[in-house]
Design an enzyme around this catalytic site. Structure first.
Site, PDB file in Angstrom:
ATOM      1  N   ARG A 155       0.977  -1.005   0.099  1.00  0.00           N
ATOM      2  CA  ARG A 155       0.208  -0.013   0.019  1.00  0.00           C
ATOM      3  C   ARG A 155       0.739   1.186   0.027  1.00  0.00           C
ATOM      4  O   ARG A 155       0.687   2.268  -0.551  1.00  0.00           O
ATOM      5  CB  ARG A 155      -0.769  -0.051   1.053  1.00  0.00           C
ATOM      6  CG  ARG A 155      -1.948   1.207   1.357  1.00  0.00           C
ATOM      7  CD  ARG A 155      -3.200   0.932   0.312  1.00  0.00           C
ATOM      8  NE  ARG A 155      -2.989   1.771  -0.864  1.00  0.00           N
ATOM      9  CZ  ARG A 155      -3.311   1.226  -2.216  1.00  0.00           C
ATOM     10  NH1 ARG A 155      -3.737   0.113  -2.300  1.00  0.00           N
ATOM     11  NH2 ARG A 155      -2.869   1.994  -3.015  1.00  0.00           N
ATOM     12  N   LYS A 185       3.032  24.240  -3.142  1.00  0.00           N
ATOM     13  CA  LYS A 185       1.679  23.743  -2.643  1.00  0.00           C
ATOM     14  C   LYS A 185       1.629  22.145  -2.803  1.00  0.00           C
ATOM     15  O   LYS A 185       0.902  21.675  -3.753  1.00  0.00           O
ATOM     16  CB  LYS A 185       0.745  24.424  -3.723  1.00  0.00           C
ATOM     17  CG  LYS A 185       0.509  25.893  -3.385  1.00  0.00           C
ATOM     18  CD  LYS A 185      -0.718  26.575  -4.122  1.00  0.00           C
ATOM     19  CE  LYS A 185      -0.383  28.263  -3.900  1.00  0.00           C
ATOM     20  NZ  LYS A 185      -1.634  28.737  -4.891  1.00  0.00           N
ATOM     21  N   LYS A 190       6.904  38.454  -1.719  1.00  0.00           N
ATOM     22  CA  LYS A 190       5.527  38.480  -2.199  1.00  0.00           C
ATOM     23  C   LYS A 190       4.650  39.586  -1.403  1.00  0.00           C
ATOM     24  O   LYS A 190       5.212  40.491  -0.742  1.00  0.00           O
ATOM     25  CB  LYS A 190       4.829  37.270  -1.610  1.00  0.00           C
ATOM     26  CG  LYS A 190       5.566  35.753  -1.884  1.00  0.00           C
ATOM     27  CD  LYS A 190       4.875  34.593  -1.529  1.00  0.00           C
ATOM     28  CE  LYS A 190       3.835  34.340  -2.767  1.00  0.00           C
ATOM     29  NZ  LYS A 190       3.160  33.003  -2.750  1.00  0.00           N
ATOM     30  N   GLU A 211       6.903  39.450  -6.542  1.00  0.00           N
ATOM     31  CA  GLU A 211       5.431  39.341  -6.823  1.00  0.00           C
ATOM     32  C   GLU A 211       5.124  40.854  -7.062  1.00  0.00           C
ATOM     33  O   GLU A 211       5.107  41.845  -6.225  1.00  0.00           O
ATOM     34  CB  GLU A 211       4.629  38.637  -6.182  1.00  0.00           C
ATOM     35  CG  GLU A 211       3.226  38.622  -6.284  1.00  0.00           C
ATOM     36  CD  GLU A 211       2.433  37.636  -5.115  1.00  0.00           C
ATOM     37  OE1 GLU A 211       2.872  36.778  -4.615  1.00  0.00           O
ATOM     38  OE2 GLU A 211       1.454  38.359  -4.667  1.00  0.00           O
ATOM     39  N   ASP A 235       1.133  38.225 -10.795  1.00  0.00           N
ATOM     40  CA  ASP A 235       0.076  37.506 -10.085  1.00  0.00           C
ATOM     41  C   ASP A 235      -1.369  37.955 -10.616  1.00  0.00           C
ATOM     42  O   ASP A 235      -1.599  38.957 -10.465  1.00  0.00           O
ATOM     43  CB  ASP A 235       0.288  38.198  -8.395  1.00  0.00           C
ATOM     44  CG  ASP A 235      -0.666  37.410  -7.559  1.00  0.00           C
ATOM     45  OD1 ASP A 235      -0.732  36.098  -7.857  1.00  0.00           O
ATOM     46  OD2 ASP A 235      -1.188  38.097  -6.801  1.00  0.00           O
TER      47      ASP A 235
END
Lengths: 275, 275, 275, 275, 275, 275
Positions: A97, A132, A164, A193, A214
């Site tokens: 598994r 992410k 950012k 950004e 962005d």
């Protein structure tokens, strides 16, 4: 491939699956029985992750042998035997598994990346990933992106300067933020950004190496490319999907980052059966 | 909620993201600056995972306070503020991605589970998960299934006897396998996988508590329900999707297990912005 | 300052010092006695490392309070009280040696770095460290370099591309090596080591961002600066010491890396006494 | 030599250097290329630490073979090949810096210890180390001291009773402290630190096994030896250096402890080159 | 037998015994001397635990070979050679105490279990263990119970629902507690503890799978068996000893749980001598 | 009391008991319910281990308060309330078994030690423990011995030189072994095991600090005391039990080591009930 990062996650995955033992096999499978199992594709996909499958079984029992029939990053078709795994039967079942969970996810990521890549393969643009990723799986998932023909963005907060919106807000503007960032060690470039043309201009003037656009519209991206004139790499980011990726690529941006590559790839279907 | 399992994964996720430090924030954000950030829904979904978000920030800095505005398992709509996170700004930024990666995935799982659940909510059937989870994330992902209205299958190889095709092959048949399995400790029931009616009959006769119908057609499942007459719980498994789940539920099976709940749920869109 | 890296080393250091317990204090010091101790400079030096001293005592006993009288990177003179540490007496004694071992080393590094820095402070050159650090102490030692006015080179093999002689030999030349290296992620610059003018020229032509001049004479470095004309940053490396650092800096190189900052700094003399 | 302590530090050192991977080698060095490298002395020194170098490479890849040409504790001269390391090229490069960092430090300690030792080799005195070691490196550094002809003091707070000034202050005097210390387990001797003759007398009368003379002048040490008349071992401690060690040894003390052996030894110069 | 649980405890046990090294052997035993030792029974007992003895020595040195002369669960008589262990002499001595501590305890448990088992071997009742195990040793101790002919109860709080008096008190009664417990995953049975007939009746009516009769008299247990009429398994618990186990078994209960099997078994006498 | 050793074992014990969670309490006990429980003696014994019980609950939930009513090492009588534990109900139940397992064992050891101690309390002899402890529990078990009025022998292979029969055999005799052992660090005494008078004489002549009389008869021990004339401490070892300990003590030996204190102490009976 020496990676304590992948190994640590694999040990954690084995621990959460095995706990105090595979009680079904302990009851039914003789302790010293040897068997041979086949890992088989149940659909078409791009294979990636077999080195981690080897890790799984070598942690369980170094006596289990894994024999792979396809290279990483190659396409396998439904029904193909991907690999055979031979050795102690309880060991095979205890690793099944965890091995498949990794292989299905990493191959799924390679497959999705490859789909994006194919749509822009005649262009100079690079499809890149993001941070992410599934918690604990970053190393393996970014490997899957490369196997599918994509490129990696930074691995974490530590190996790339990326200013950012939250940073710009705290710094009080693009210029100040860029100035502070230049103190990073001399082997790191600086990315920032921006979401409007004023900020873009400031970033270009401040010498940004890479500028992330962005959530800009395709038209705005096209204009940004004109403004940049190659002074910085431009990265398209936000709301990119399989339907708009080519249109975005055609704007002339250098990089297109796609969070879905890792956070929303579908696991491909793979089985492991004792023959 | 005391769980060393979740905490271990969260620490691993933080380690892989942070490495030797958040170099951008170290350059730009003053060391003792405090800020307040908002976690916001960018689409509609079922919220799940805020307790893990708390864990993330309390590991980074016990001084960071997380204030949640919605209960676990409730629906949030696009644009809603889910929570506010206040404290040291570097701490907020260092935890942002790990917190969101967990919250987006666990909420995604809850949302997908809820979609299945709604389709069969008038029936007695239970939607259950599988062990097809992201490596290292099982505890948190199974939590997401429960938050979405689903039920958990066993957590691992150690807390449930499940005799699969590989075991039956090794044992030499359903009857032998069932006999051996009865030696498990007295608080465990026994489930066995069957793919034809002969095996189903043997399993029923051998006193299986639960029988997994592997990849059976809807017609065959209906007939299986008739054969079982309530002597064992029946679990539908294999190729279940949002389109056929209700039809399968109507056959009268007791449980429907859906691997996609955990291996292929799409991450929902959530942001965290310093206000 | 959130760093699992420093904390892991501190825990290891405490474990190797404490073992099954501080047997002397267990025999002599009453279990619940509170005391106040003073950390004192026994010579002049640049202070660095007090945040790690705090970590030491907070791991041992969160009730121990550390009160610091000087900022990081400031000069303290012989006889100065650097900090007071107050709380459970056994806790103070159990942490004393580990706290001082760290503080003496990190301050020693800051002090040595500062000595180099002062010699070239009127020039644009940066004094940078290397990976020649004490095993397990990299994070804390590189912190000491910054506190002393130096700059960090990459932290490890993972956050900077540095093509060394061994790589060039394997690749078969500077050009090939440079070409391969360009596949690194887009936020990383590329540095290459050269020891002659042919290789320097090739590196410049291939677009190296930084070029390490390995063990070159001062004259050769001067010539290298002329050749480079600012197309790449130049880093002087090898056999740099306190006597030749200014002469080397005057050649116009941009960076001077000094292994001795971390591998051969003398520990400064600091004591901790219960008052 | 089985030591989980050394191995834990080596793994930590590898982790801090490798992070998510050796990105330069991954780009340039073919995955299955084998190479042979030579570890070479760049100056004269006493060799120590090769067993740890073996540990480094066997952790990375058990297939890498290390062949050593000199025994531990022997003198190697500038230009000598110390060892060859053969196997997977990426593995060699990934371990190079960690292996050298350990070998350079441990050999540096052995070399410095040997220099002290030679100055008193005709006398019965022992040169001993202290707990002033690099955090995490105590086991390896104390090994270096032995390789250089020195002796170890206790390894930590747990394997020797050493009553220091802070303890005497808390106990309220030498006599009380000695009385309490006698409760230690029966295989441990008791050492006490004194800095004046009153305390020395009390310590002798109380039956101290070893007495540390803290920062005494040479004259006072001579007088202390006369007072002790062999009733206890005497250890000179504080402000000992290469220039005064023989004069101190001639006072007749039994042990001379030198913190500089471990906290301020210069790393010796060693390289590793692919041949 | 793959078990990270046993291995983790063995590593902990080795660490607490070895610390920074076996100083006696380091002084007396040549580093590369090979020897052969014999593990010998000093009394009659049921052997159990040799697989863990193998683990001990393979962790220390994979070159040490362990050759066992008796099967697990068989009776060995005083003076019998149980196994020979051959390899590096320091390795043998370093592992001796840990290996014997495990073997003496696990065999002691098997021997005690066997004594209980023999008294009821003509009856259908099962002798089962409890969670009253030595901290960290649960996996190995429950293995010893099985080797002695006993059966395991649940391994921990996670693999069995057992409603105890504290739960019933909080729930407000047997019925409510049983109702809530039915939400557990479908492979788990439900056991509930009762100490009077009212609660027994409620538990039977609520469909408990197993009912623990807590500290009931033999007469009451007999009556409980009559009341249950096979609707649930009955487990006798509390104050069971070697003198009353047969009398209790004759009441017809299905399970008798004995905490003493693990919390109070006497270690059997075993030695290891170099031949 | 700062001990990473005890804490590591406690975490391991909690992990093996809790696994992925206390499923019964999760079903039945409201998440935020607070309760108060009492730890109560079910028989008479010497209390020891409450500091570890505090550790257990503070690891689970720092909000749980433990209030103790008796001092360590004092006698508690059947029915006494030892402590109250108040806080989150799930936390109380999750820690109950681990806390009791530790407390019952450590108190059992203190109780047994005290029984030995009382039989010889008018004599100068010390009752000491051995390394025959439960794997992973050495720190806590040796604490129990002290609480019961006994003394500790060395903690492991690292903090005492003890030359046993296997060492003498390898060295080729007592004299050689003693000579080699003198190289140990200067704070360690040397103990040697002898089983006849020739070896005893050699050990005395070689200056052994402590001599272990292995399995000698009472008469032989008496003669050994006469031979030693106080030149070394004598330790009686082997086959000591509650019936012969006083007779052995009367021979005049200084130490009597009893393996049974830790390897075969019976757990005392203690309960924890929610009030």
């Amino acid at each position: 491939m020496f990676s304590t990062l992948a190994e640590e996650t694999i040990r954690l995955a084995l621990a959460e699956d095995i706990g105090h033992g595979d009680i079904t096999s302990a009851l039914i499978v003789p302790e010293s029985l040897d068997q041979r199992a086949v890992i088989r594709a149940k659909e078409d996909f791009i294979l990636a992750g077999m080195p981690f499958v080897r890790n799984v079984f070598s942690i369980i029992d170094p006596g289990i042998k894994v024999n792979t029939f396809f290279g990483e990053g190659t396409e396998v078709t439904k029904g193909s035997d991907i690999a055979e795994v031979a050795g102690n039967a309880r060991g095979l079942l205890v690793g099944e598994r965890t091995a498949l969970n990794i292989l299905q996810r990493v191959s799924g990521i390679a497959t999705l990346t490859s789909a994006y890549k194919k749509l822009v393969s005649d262009l100079a643009v690079k499809i890149v990933d993001t941070r992410k990723t599934s918690p604990g799986m970053r190393y393996m998932e970014k490997y899957g992106v490369r196997a599918g023909g994509g490129y990696n963005h930074r691995f974490g907060l530590y190996d790339g300067v990326l200013i950012k919106d939250n940073h710009i807000k705290i710094a009080g503007g693009v210029r100040t933020a860029m100035g502070l960032a230049k103190q990073a060690h001399h082997l790191l470039k600086i990315e920032i950004e921006v979401s409007n043309f004023d900020n873009l201009r400031e970033a270009l003037d401040a010498g940004a190496d890479v500028i992330m656009l962005d959530n800009m519209s395709v038209n705005d991206m096209r204009r940004a490319v004109e403004m940049a004139k190659g002074r910085a790499l431009l990265e398209a980011s936000g709301n990119i999907n399989i339907d708009n990726v080519r249109e975005i690529a055609l704007t002339g941006v250098n990089l297109i980052s796609v969070g879905a590559l890792t956070h929303s790839a579908r696991a491909v279907d793979i089985s492991m059966k004792i023959e």
